[in-house]
Scaffold this motif. Structure first.
Motif, PDB file in Angstrom:
ATOM      1  N   ARG A  58       0.911  -1.285   0.066  1.00  0.00           N
ATOM      2  CA  ARG A  58      -0.077  -0.081  -0.244  1.00  0.00           C
ATOM      3  C   ARG A  58       0.951   1.337   0.102  1.00  0.00           C
ATOM      4  N   ARG A  59       2.171   1.147   0.317  1.00  0.00           N
ATOM      5  CA  ARG A  59       3.008   2.223  -0.055  1.00  0.00           C
ATOM      6  C   ARG A  59       3.726   2.178  -1.479  1.00  0.00           C
ATOM      7  N   ARG A  60       3.088   1.492  -2.215  1.00  0.00           N
ATOM      8  CA  ARG A  60       3.607   1.469  -3.605  1.00  0.00           C
ATOM      9  C   ARG A  60       5.220   0.730  -3.569  1.00  0.00           C
ATOM     10  N   ILE A  61       5.613   0.011  -2.454  1.00  0.00           N
ATOM     11  CA  ILE A  61       6.645  -0.746  -2.640  1.00  0.00           C
ATOM     12  C   ILE A  61       6.601  -2.097  -3.051  1.00  0.00           C
ATOM     13  N   THR A  62       7.343  -2.307  -4.358  1.00  0.00           N
ATOM     14  CA  THR A  62       7.006  -3.819  -4.536  1.00  0.00           C
ATOM     15  C   THR A  62       8.148  -4.580  -4.195  1.00  0.00           C
ATOM     16  N   VAL A  63       7.881  -5.933  -3.801  1.00  0.00           N
ATOM     17  CA  VAL A  63       8.895  -6.832  -3.421  1.00  0.00           C
ATOM     18  C   VAL A  63       8.622  -8.119  -4.218  1.00  0.00           C
ATOM     19  N   ASN A  64       9.925  -8.546  -4.829  1.00  0.00           N
ATOM     20  CA  ASN A  64      10.004  -9.678  -5.841  1.00  0.00           C
ATOM     21  C   ASN A  64      11.259 -10.470  -5.421  1.00  0.00           C
ATOM     22  N   SER A  65      11.208 -11.529  -5.872  1.00  0.00           N
ATOM     23  CA  SER A  65      12.375 -12.498  -5.943  1.00  0.00           C
ATOM     24  C   SER A  65      12.870 -12.853  -7.415  1.00  0.00           C
ATOM     25  N   VAL A  66      14.330 -12.474  -7.678  1.00  0.00           N
ATOM     26  CA  VAL A  66      14.683 -13.206  -8.818  1.00  0.00           C
ATOM     27  C   VAL A  66      15.485 -14.441  -8.339  1.00  0.00           C
ATOM     28  N   ALA A  67      14.997 -15.607  -9.120  1.00  0.00           N
ATOM     29  CA  ALA A  67      15.812 -16.866  -8.844  1.00  0.00           C
ATOM     30  C   ALA A  67      16.434 -17.401  -9.839  1.00  0.00           C
ATOM     31  N   PRO A  68      17.969 -17.252  -9.952  1.00  0.00           N
ATOM     32  CA  PRO A  68      18.634 -17.565 -10.875  1.00  0.00           C
ATOM     33  C   PRO A  68      18.828 -19.263 -10.854  1.00  0.00           C
ATOM     34  N   GLY A  69      19.277 -19.769 -12.037  1.00  0.00           N
ATOM     35  CA  GLY A  69      19.488 -21.172 -12.037  1.00  0.00           C
ATOM     36  C   GLY A  69      21.089 -21.288 -11.748  1.00  0.00           C
ATOM     37  N   TYR A  70      21.642 -22.173 -12.345  1.00  0.00           N
ATOM     38  CA  TYR A  70      22.919 -22.428 -12.128  1.00  0.00           C
ATOM     39  C   TYR A  70      23.822 -21.554 -12.869  1.00  0.00           C
ATOM     40  N   LEU A  71      24.546 -20.535 -12.164  1.00  0.00           N
ATOM     41  CA  LEU A  71      25.343 -19.626 -12.904  1.00  0.00           C
ATOM     42  C   LEU A  71      26.620 -19.885 -13.022  1.00  0.00           C
ATOM     43  N   ASP A  72      27.609 -19.255 -13.906  1.00  0.00           N
ATOM     44  CA  ASP A  72      28.799 -19.813 -14.189  1.00  0.00           C
ATOM     45  C   ASP A  72      29.688 -18.636 -13.329  1.00  0.00           C
ATOM     46  N   THR A  73      29.602 -18.793 -11.962  1.00  0.00           N
ATOM     47  CA  THR A  73      30.205 -17.892 -11.200  1.00  0.00           C
ATOM     48  C   THR A  73      30.982 -18.537 -10.162  1.00  0.00           C
ATOM     49  N   GLU A  74      31.766 -17.806  -9.412  1.00  0.00           N
ATOM     50  CA  GLU A  74      32.676 -18.402  -8.433  1.00  0.00           C
ATOM     51  C   GLU A  74      31.976 -19.247  -7.543  1.00  0.00           C
ATOM     52  N   MET A  75      30.512 -19.010  -7.396  1.00  0.00           N
ATOM     53  CA  MET A  75      29.800 -19.848  -6.253  1.00  0.00           C
ATOM     54  C   MET A  75      29.436 -21.117  -6.983  1.00  0.00           C
ATOM     55  N   SER A  76      29.619 -21.236  -8.111  1.00  0.00           N
ATOM     56  CA  SER A  76      29.351 -22.437  -8.838  1.00  0.00           C
ATOM     57  C   SER A  76      30.657 -23.418  -9.065  1.00  0.00           C
ATOM     58  N   GLY A  77      31.738 -22.753  -8.616  1.00  0.00           N
ATOM     59  CA  GLY A  77      32.996 -23.414  -8.860  1.00  0.00           C
ATOM     60  C   GLY A  77      33.241 -24.664  -7.986  1.00  0.00           C
ATOM     61  N   THR A  78      32.500 -25.103  -7.195  1.00  0.00           N
ATOM     62  CA  THR A  78      32.553 -26.163  -6.283  1.00  0.00           C
ATOM     63  C   THR A  78      31.889 -27.384  -7.166  1.00  0.00           C
ATOM     64  N   LEU A  79      31.112 -26.955  -8.451  1.00  0.00           N
ATOM     65  CA  LEU A  79      30.506 -28.272  -9.019  1.00  0.00           C
ATOM     66  C   LEU A  79      31.543 -29.049  -9.866  1.00  0.00           C
ATOM     67  N   SER A  80      31.313 -30.229  -9.671  1.00  0.00           N
ATOM     68  CA  SER A  80      32.416 -31.372 -10.459  1.00  0.00           C
ATOM     69  C   SER A  80      32.060 -31.117 -11.888  1.00  0.00           C
ATOM     70  N   GLY A  81      33.054 -31.638 -12.750  1.00  0.00           N
ATOM     71  CA  GLY A  81      32.675 -31.749 -13.953  1.00  0.00           C
ATOM     72  C   GLY A  81      31.604 -32.412 -14.538  1.00  0.00           C
ATOM     73  N   GLY A  82      31.312 -33.655 -13.704  1.00  0.00           N
ATOM     74  CA  GLY A  82      29.994 -34.464 -14.129  1.00  0.00           C
ATOM     75  C   GLY A  82      28.974 -33.614 -13.656  1.00  0.00           C
ATOM     76  N   GLN A  83      28.805 -32.992 -12.596  1.00  0.00           N
ATOM     77  CA  GLN A  83      27.646 -32.127 -12.183  1.00  0.00           C
ATOM     78  C   GLN A  83      27.365 -31.176 -13.387  1.00  0.00           C
ATOM     79  N   ARG A  84      28.346 -30.535 -13.504  1.00  0.00           N
ATOM     80  CA  ARG A  84      28.262 -29.335 -14.723  1.00  0.00           C
ATOM     81  C   ARG A  84      27.608 -29.720 -15.996  1.00  0.00           C
ATOM     82  N   GLU A  85      28.126 -31.071 -16.349  1.00  0.00           N
ATOM     83  CA  GLU A  85      27.676 -31.953 -17.554  1.00  0.00           C
ATOM     84  C   GLU A  85      26.184 -32.248 -17.610  1.00  0.00           C
ATOM     85  N   GLN A  86      25.734 -32.594 -16.179  1.00  0.00           N
ATOM     86  CA  GLN A  86      24.395 -32.803 -16.040  1.00  0.00           C
ATOM     87  C   GLN A  86      23.496 -31.821 -16.000  1.00  0.00           C
TER      88      GLN A  86
END
Lengths: 242, 83
Positions: free
Chosen positions: A170-198
């Motif tokens: 009611r104050r015209r403030i919107t709240v939304n989520s953005v949900a990325p999938g698997y991104l090629d960033t440092e945080m996905s660096g722990t994925l194994s080669g097999g996991q990435r391929e899958q």
């Protein structure tokens, strides 16, 4: 005068890409991270009037409060908040150290709630509405082996989105989520080669995502064209959850 | 030390400002004026905005240790005066 957007965790990965895109789009940006990293200082030099950075650990309430105070002192009440800062800890839950579980919840969920609370106290005093965007994850929707605690924090963010959207709409403030999938960033660096391929094999668009795949959605949700969208989760994952 | 009457004046002033930002006409606020379910076109978000504004002006937060019950402007003024 530029609209101000607060972006937590803006020194690398998706947060850095968001920060850069917002500056290019003309916004003023207040961001924080535990360390400035290598890529933020050149941006600070390029946009001295529209970029503010402060060292902060979002998992520590006093630290995140000090960051919001600093941002407001520099730019005034913010137009928008992007709750981006997050950490990933991988491990089978039965053996994941409790200290890791606590870190995940404190940074990804409690920290995000604290930042939203602190920012809202200023946003409510600013007429004209506003935006809050929580960066969640498809892991919070679908789960992934070894990421149970992480998934819980991201699902929690989506709950925060829906409840807060009702609270401040009611104050015209919107709240939304953005949900990325698997991104090629440092945080996905722990994925194994097999996991990435899958993951790639199961993704209709045939690759991991990048930060640049997500940024346009952020700009859209911040824009005037999104003023009637609230309480939603926008999934950007190349179709892996479809 | 802020006394109750000074706080009541401040509450009256900030309430008028919040109502004006909503496009509502100013209404008289007395110590007996209830914030919710009374004559004021106030909702819970307006009340939260008022509390945040009062904290910003006075530097006091009577709710730091948890919520304390109040219904009227006078009761809220007393909480700040005692904080």
């Amino acid at each position: 005068m530029s609209r101000t957007v607060i972006v937590t965790g803006g020194s690398r990965g998706l947060g850095l890409a968001i920060t850069r895109a917002l500056l290019e789009a003309g916004y003023a940006v207040a961001t924080c991270s535990r360390h400035p990293g290598d890529d933020l200082p050149p941006l600070l030099a390029a946009y001295p009037d529209r970029l503010f950075w402060q060292q902060a650990d979002i998992g520590v309430a006093a630290s995140s409060q000090a960051f919001i105070d600093g941002a407001v002192q520099r730019f005034g009440a913010p137009w928008a908040l992007i709750n981006n800062a997050g950490i990933a800890r991988e491990g089978i839950l039965a053996t994941l150290p409790l200290v890791e579980v606590d870190d995940l919840i404190q940074t990804n969920l409690t920290g995000a709630i604290q930042v939203a609370r602190a920012a809202l106290r200023h946003m409510l005093s600013r007429p004209g509405g506003g935006r809050i965007i929580n960066i969640s994850s498809i892991i919070g929707q679908r789960g992934y082996t070894g990421l149970a605690a992480y998934a819980a924090t991201k699902a929690g963010l989506d709950g925060l989105t829906r409840a807060l959207a009702r609270e401040v709409g009611r104050r015209r403030i919107t709240v939304n989520s953005v949900a990325p999938g698997y991104l090629d960033t440092e945080m996905s660096g722990t994925l194994s080669g097999g996991q990435r391929e899958q993951i790639v094999r199961r993704t209709p668009l045939g690759r991991l995502g990048t930060a640049d795949d997500v940024v346009p959605a952020i700009l859209f949700l911040l824009g005037d064209g999104a003023h009637f969208i609230t309480g939603q989760t926008l999934t950007i994952d190349g179709g892996i959850t479809c | 030390m802020t006394d109750t009457n000074t706080m009541l004046d401040l509450i009256t002033q900030e309430t008028a400002r919040i109502l004006a930002e909503k496009g509502e006409a100013a209404l008289p606020v007395t110590a007996d004026t209830a914030f919710l379910d009374g004559p004021l076109p106030f909702d819970s978000l307006d009340l939260a905005t008022l509390i945040v504004a009062l904290e910003g002006i006075t530097g006091k937060d009577p709710f730091r240790a948890g919520f304390r019950q109040f219904n009227t402007a006078g009761e809220l003024a007393a909480l700040y005066a005692a904080a």
